[in-house]
Design an enzyme around this catalytic site. Structure first.
Site, PDB file in Angstrom:
ATOM      1  N   SER A  50       3.973  29.932  41.950  1.00  0.00           N
ATOM      2  CA  SER A  50       3.624  31.552  42.176  1.00  0.00           C
ATOM      3  C   SER A  50       4.630  32.019  43.139  1.00  0.00           C
ATOM      4  O   SER A  50       5.869  31.979  42.774  1.00  0.00           O
ATOM      5  CB  SER A  50       2.352  31.875  42.681  1.00  0.00           C
ATOM      6  OG  SER A  50       1.636  33.025  42.551  1.00  0.00           O
ATOM      7  N   GLU A  62       6.387  32.006  33.995  1.00  0.00           N
ATOM      8  CA  GLU A  62       5.118  32.382  33.768  1.00  0.00           C
ATOM      9  C   GLU A  62       4.676  33.454  34.660  1.00  0.00           C
ATOM     10  O   GLU A  62       5.356  33.761  35.541  1.00  0.00           O
ATOM     11  CB  GLU A  62       4.314  30.857  34.164  1.00  0.00           C
ATOM     12  CG  GLU A  62       4.271  30.577  35.806  1.00  0.00           C
ATOM     13  CD  GLU A  62       3.341  31.257  36.681  1.00  0.00           C
ATOM     14  OE1 GLU A  62       2.447  31.593  36.460  1.00  0.00           O
ATOM     15  OE2 GLU A  62       4.169  31.634  37.927  1.00  0.00           O
ATOM     16  N   HIS A 106      -0.736  30.096  36.296  1.00  0.00           N
ATOM     17  CA  HIS A 106      -1.996  30.301  36.968  1.00  0.00           C
ATOM     18  C   HIS A 106      -3.367  30.097  36.104  1.00  0.00           C
ATOM     19  O   HIS A 106      -4.588  30.355  36.597  1.00  0.00           O
ATOM     20  CB  HIS A 106      -1.772  31.813  37.183  1.00  0.00           C
ATOM     21  CG  HIS A 106      -1.111  32.026  38.371  1.00  0.00           C
ATOM     22  ND1 HIS A 106       0.531  32.188  38.254  1.00  0.00           N
ATOM     23  CD2 HIS A 106      -1.217  32.345  39.626  1.00  0.00           C
ATOM     24  CE1 HIS A 106       0.870  32.414  39.297  1.00  0.00           C
ATOM     25  NE2 HIS A 106      -0.068  32.633  40.346  1.00  0.00           N
TER      26      HIS A 106
END
Length: 318
Positions: free
Chosen positions: A115, A217, A288
């Site tokens: 992330s 992502e 995620h």
């Protein structure tokens, strides 16, 4: 460019936990520390992990200093970020002044997280070609309840015992061929969270994606926002020269305002990548979503003609 090699079993060295991004829920740490204890690995948690300033785990100086201290510590073999959120891109000027990349060049360590930690993955790869690991983090609820397969893969990665080639754990993934490979495509895997990658464009640390296999992502971003970010990368010329693309989860926490939006993903990705004539694999269990398996970054891999992702290197060489 020169790529750094991380030598030595990381399970035999201390794990340093720092929070480079958002405030950490302290209730999540005990279960994570218990897992490390079962591994038999000593852990040092930076005092900064308990700090809070607005939405970040302390002031920029404290977060950068925690990373730098672990980078210099000869007993620390792994720097594991507690969680994502926001804040890593604020640290780059401070890390420059401290010479954190130079410290890691002298004593390379494995950086782990995902992330917002994508910023650090890309920063340290840009500075010294440091391999790293896109993976779950100990300041989150998920880390306390990892599937046995992920636990095993993490330990194997730290030990330098990941299987490679046709026996790679990535070869087991049920990926889909969005754009079928015409031949084997080899390159270094680089990338992570799309939003973080875009936030590095135009900075002194903008990554060079030429010859790379790009992994992407994201979460909570509606299709038009992902379209906008990919368009920026294309307009900046950053997609030219890619060897291939790997797409992880994009739909977690997305709030669709129209039902038709759910069908836009395929068209968006095809518009950006099909003209490049490169293979694109989707549905990687990375990101995620419900599944987030470890994916090494900064290592050579190949997308085979049959549509498999095989690792050719591992981030740690025991």
């Amino acid at each position: 460019m020169h790529r750094t090699t991380i030598h030595g079993n990381r399970l035999e060295r201390m794990i340093g936990i720092a929070a480079a991004s958002s405030v950490v829920n302290q209730k999540n740490l005990p279960a994570s520390l218990h897992r490390f204890a079962r591994w038999g690995v000593p852990v040092a948690v930076a005092d900064q992990v308990r700090m809070a300033k607005r939405y970040m785990a302390g002031p920029d100086e404290a977060r950068a200093s925690a990373l730098h201290a672990f980078a210099r510590d000869p007993f620390v073999g792994t720097i594991w970020c507690a969680r994502g959120g926001y804040g890593t891109t604020r640290l780059f000027p401070l890390l420059e002044k401290m010479g954190t990349a130079k410290a890691l060049a002298k004593n390379p360590k494995l950086l782990i997280g995902y992330s917002d930690v994508t910023g650090l993955h890309l920063y340290f790869y840009h500075k010294l070609g440091l391999p790293s690991l896109h993976s779950v983090m100990p300041g989150t609820t998920r880390f306390g309840t990892l599937p046995p397969r992920v636990d095993k893969l993490l330990r194997a990665t730290l030990a330098g015992e990941l299987t490679l080639g046709k026996k790679s754990h990535t070869a087991d993934w049920a990926v889909r061929k969005l754009i079928a490979p015409r031949r084997d495509a080899e390159g270094v895997i680089l990338g992570g969270n799309l939003t973080l990658l875009v936030n590095m464009v135009g900075t002194p640390w903008q990554p060079d994606l030429n010859g790379k296999i790009l992994f992407l992502e994201d979460c909570a971003e509606r299709p038009y926002k992902v379209d906008r970010m990919l368009t920026l990368l294309a307009n900046a010329g950053m997609l030219k020269g890619l060897r291939g693309v790997l797409l992880g989860d994009f739909e977690t926490d997305v709030v669709y305002e129209e039902k038709a939006e759910r069908k836009y993903w395929r068209e968006i990705f095809l518009e950006r990548f099909e003209p490049l004539g490169i293979p694109v694999l989707e549905n990687l269990p990375v990101g995620h979503g419900a599944k987030n398996e470890p994916l090494p970054l900064g290592v050579r891999a190949v997308i085979t003609k049959s549509g498999k992702l095989l690792l050719l290197e591992q981030p740690v060489r025991a």
